[in-house]
Design a protein around this motif. Structure first.
Motif, PDB file in Angstrom:
ATOM      1  N   UNK A  60       8.922   4.265  -2.458  1.00 54.48           N
ATOM      2  CA  UNK A  60       8.090   3.674  -1.192  1.00 54.48           C
ATOM      3  C   UNK A  60       8.511   2.510  -0.765  1.00 54.48           C
ATOM      4  N   UNK A  61       8.457   2.261   0.630  1.00 51.95           N
ATOM      5  CA  UNK A  61       8.843   1.087   1.462  1.00 51.95           C
ATOM      6  C   UNK A  61       7.646   0.725   1.879  1.00 51.95           C
ATOM      7  N   UNK A  62       7.477  -0.639   1.771  1.00 56.64           N
ATOM      8  CA  UNK A  62       6.194  -1.105   2.533  1.00 56.64           C
ATOM      9  C   UNK A  62       6.535  -2.685   2.706  1.00 56.64           C
ATOM     10  N   UNK A  63       5.429  -3.227   3.560  1.00 54.95           N
ATOM     11  CA  UNK A  63       5.550  -4.467   4.055  1.00 54.95           C
ATOM     12  C   UNK A  63       4.361  -5.426   3.677  1.00 54.95           C
ATOM     13  N   UNK A  64       3.717  -5.160   2.453  1.00 55.12           N
ATOM     14  CA  UNK A  64       2.752  -6.167   1.991  1.00 55.12           C
ATOM     15  C   UNK A  64       1.534  -6.308   2.834  1.00 55.12           C
ATOM     16  N   UNK A  65       1.511  -5.058   3.373  1.00 57.22           N
ATOM     17  CA  UNK A  65      -0.047  -4.807   4.415  1.00 57.22           C
ATOM     18  C   UNK A  65      -0.162  -5.919   5.456  1.00 57.22           C
ATOM     19  N   UNK A  66       1.065  -6.682   5.702  1.00 57.19           N
ATOM     20  CA  UNK A  66       0.962  -7.670   6.806  1.00 57.19           C
ATOM     21  C   UNK A  66       0.618  -7.195   8.200  1.00 57.19           C
ATOM     22  N   UNK A  67      -0.057  -7.887   8.760  1.00 53.77           N
ATOM     23  CA  UNK A  67      -0.489  -7.331  10.094  1.00 53.77           C
ATOM     24  C   UNK A  67       0.530  -7.890  11.225  1.00 53.77           C
ATOM     25  N   UNK A  68       0.752  -7.214  12.269  1.00 54.64           N
ATOM     26  CA  UNK A  68       1.543  -7.541  13.623  1.00 54.64           C
ATOM     27  C   UNK A  68       0.678  -8.278  14.500  1.00 54.64           C
ATOM     28  N   UNK A  69       1.513  -8.824  15.490  1.00 52.78           N
ATOM     29  CA  UNK A  69       0.801  -9.708  16.344  1.00 52.78           C
ATOM     30  C   UNK A  69      -0.460  -9.221  17.282  1.00 52.78           C
ATOM     31  N   UNK A  70      -0.534  -7.660  17.168  1.00 53.78           N
ATOM     32  CA  UNK A  70      -1.506  -6.854  17.802  1.00 53.78           C
ATOM     33  C   UNK A  70      -2.944  -6.941  16.774  1.00 53.78           C
ATOM     34  N   UNK A  71      -2.538  -7.349  15.390  1.00 59.87           N
ATOM     35  CA  UNK A  71      -3.661  -7.499  14.517  1.00 59.87           C
ATOM     36  C   UNK A  71      -3.971  -5.848  13.629  1.00 59.87           C
ATOM     37  N   UNK A  72      -2.868  -5.053  13.895  1.00 62.52           N
ATOM     38  CA  UNK A  72      -2.602  -3.825  13.351  1.00 62.52           C
ATOM     39  C   UNK A  72      -1.540  -3.848  12.231  1.00 62.52           C
ATOM     40  N   UNK A  73      -1.696  -3.019  11.522  1.00 62.45           N
ATOM     41  CA  UNK A  73      -0.558  -2.993  10.148  1.00 62.45           C
ATOM     42  C   UNK A  73       0.835  -2.786  10.880  1.00 62.45           C
ATOM     43  N   UNK A  74       1.722  -3.590  10.410  1.00 63.36           N
ATOM     44  CA  UNK A  74       3.047  -3.452  10.835  1.00 63.36           C
ATOM     45  C   UNK A  74       3.642  -2.004  10.537  1.00 63.36           C
ATOM     46  N   UNK A  75       4.469  -1.417  11.427  1.00 60.46           N
ATOM     47  CA  UNK A  75       5.052  -0.333  11.100  1.00 60.46           C
ATOM     48  C   UNK A  75       6.217  -0.442  10.312  1.00 60.46           C
ATOM     49  N   UNK A  76       6.597   0.571   9.464  1.00 57.51           N
ATOM     50  CA  UNK A  76       7.769   0.518   8.622  1.00 57.51           C
ATOM     51  C   UNK A  76       8.913   1.213   9.396  1.00 57.51           C
ATOM     52  N   UNK A  77      10.203   0.275   9.549  1.00 56.16           N
ATOM     53  CA  UNK A  77      11.204   0.676  10.177  1.00 56.16           C
ATOM     54  C   UNK A  77      12.231   1.283   9.130  1.00 56.16           C
ATOM     55  N   UNK A  78      12.422   2.551   8.962  1.00 61.04           N
ATOM     56  CA  UNK A  78      13.010   3.163   7.861  1.00 61.04           C
ATOM     57  C   UNK A  78      14.562   3.171   8.261  1.00 61.04           C
ATOM     58  N   UNK A  79      14.850   2.903   9.435  1.00 59.23           N
ATOM     59  CA  UNK A  79      16.601   2.741   9.892  1.00 59.23           C
ATOM     60  C   UNK A  79      16.873   1.250   9.178  1.00 59.23           C
ATOM     61  N   UNK A  80      15.942   0.514   9.319  1.00 57.45           N
ATOM     62  CA  UNK A  80      16.035  -1.089   8.960  1.00 57.45           C
ATOM     63  C   UNK A  80      15.815  -1.243   7.431  1.00 57.45           C
ATOM     64  N   UNK A  81      15.003  -0.429   6.805  1.00 59.40           N
ATOM     65  CA  UNK A  81      14.805  -0.502   5.528  1.00 59.40           C
ATOM     66  C   UNK A  81      15.958  -0.043   4.512  1.00 59.40           C
ATOM     67  N   UNK A  82      16.420   1.130   4.691  1.00 60.06           N
ATOM     68  CA  UNK A  82      17.606   1.781   3.769  1.00 60.06           C
ATOM     69  C   UNK A  82      18.800   0.716   3.697  1.00 60.06           C
TER      70      UNK A  82
END
Length: 113
Positions: free
Chosen positions: A15-37
């Motif tokens: 699993x790859x996750x971003x600690x449930x942080x919210x983006x500037x729009x207040x929604x959960x931040x998307x996970x960028x798989x290309x950046x994560x791997x």
């Protein structure tokens, strides 16, 4: 960004996750798989983690029944963690270094300069 392995039904799930942080729009931040791997160190298996990342407590000093134990100090960290087990008075010198104390168990303590 963080990662975690889970063992489930005899296999591994990654699993790859971003600690449930919210983006500037207040929604959960998307996970960028290309950046994560590219940021995952796949060689860091269980044995490597146990040898290199899990702290091995080391007794640094004792005063009577009190003990100071090093819980973690690595070259890649900007801080280190020492734990004090206190039953009574402890005297120490900070050598002009910044020190932060957290009372984990007990009612209070008195810190004097």
């Amino acid at each position: 960004m963080s990662s975690r392995f889970h063992q489930q039904h005899g296999g591994l799930r990654f699993k790859i996750y971003d600690f449930l942080r919210k983006g500037m729009d207040g929604k959960p931040r998307p996970i960028n798989i290309d950046h994560a791997f590219p940021n995952i160190d796949f060689y860091k298996k269980t044995a490597w983690v146990q040898e290199n990342l899990i702290a091995k407590p080391v007794l640094l000093q004792s005063q009577g029944r009190n003990e100071m134990v090093e819980l973690g100090q690595r070259e890649d960290l900007l801080f280190y963690v020492h734990r004090l087990h206190l039953t009574d008075k402890w005297e120490d010198h900070t050598d002009h270094q910044m020190v932060m104390f957290n009372l984990v168990e007990g009612e209070n303590y008195i810190l004097r300069q």
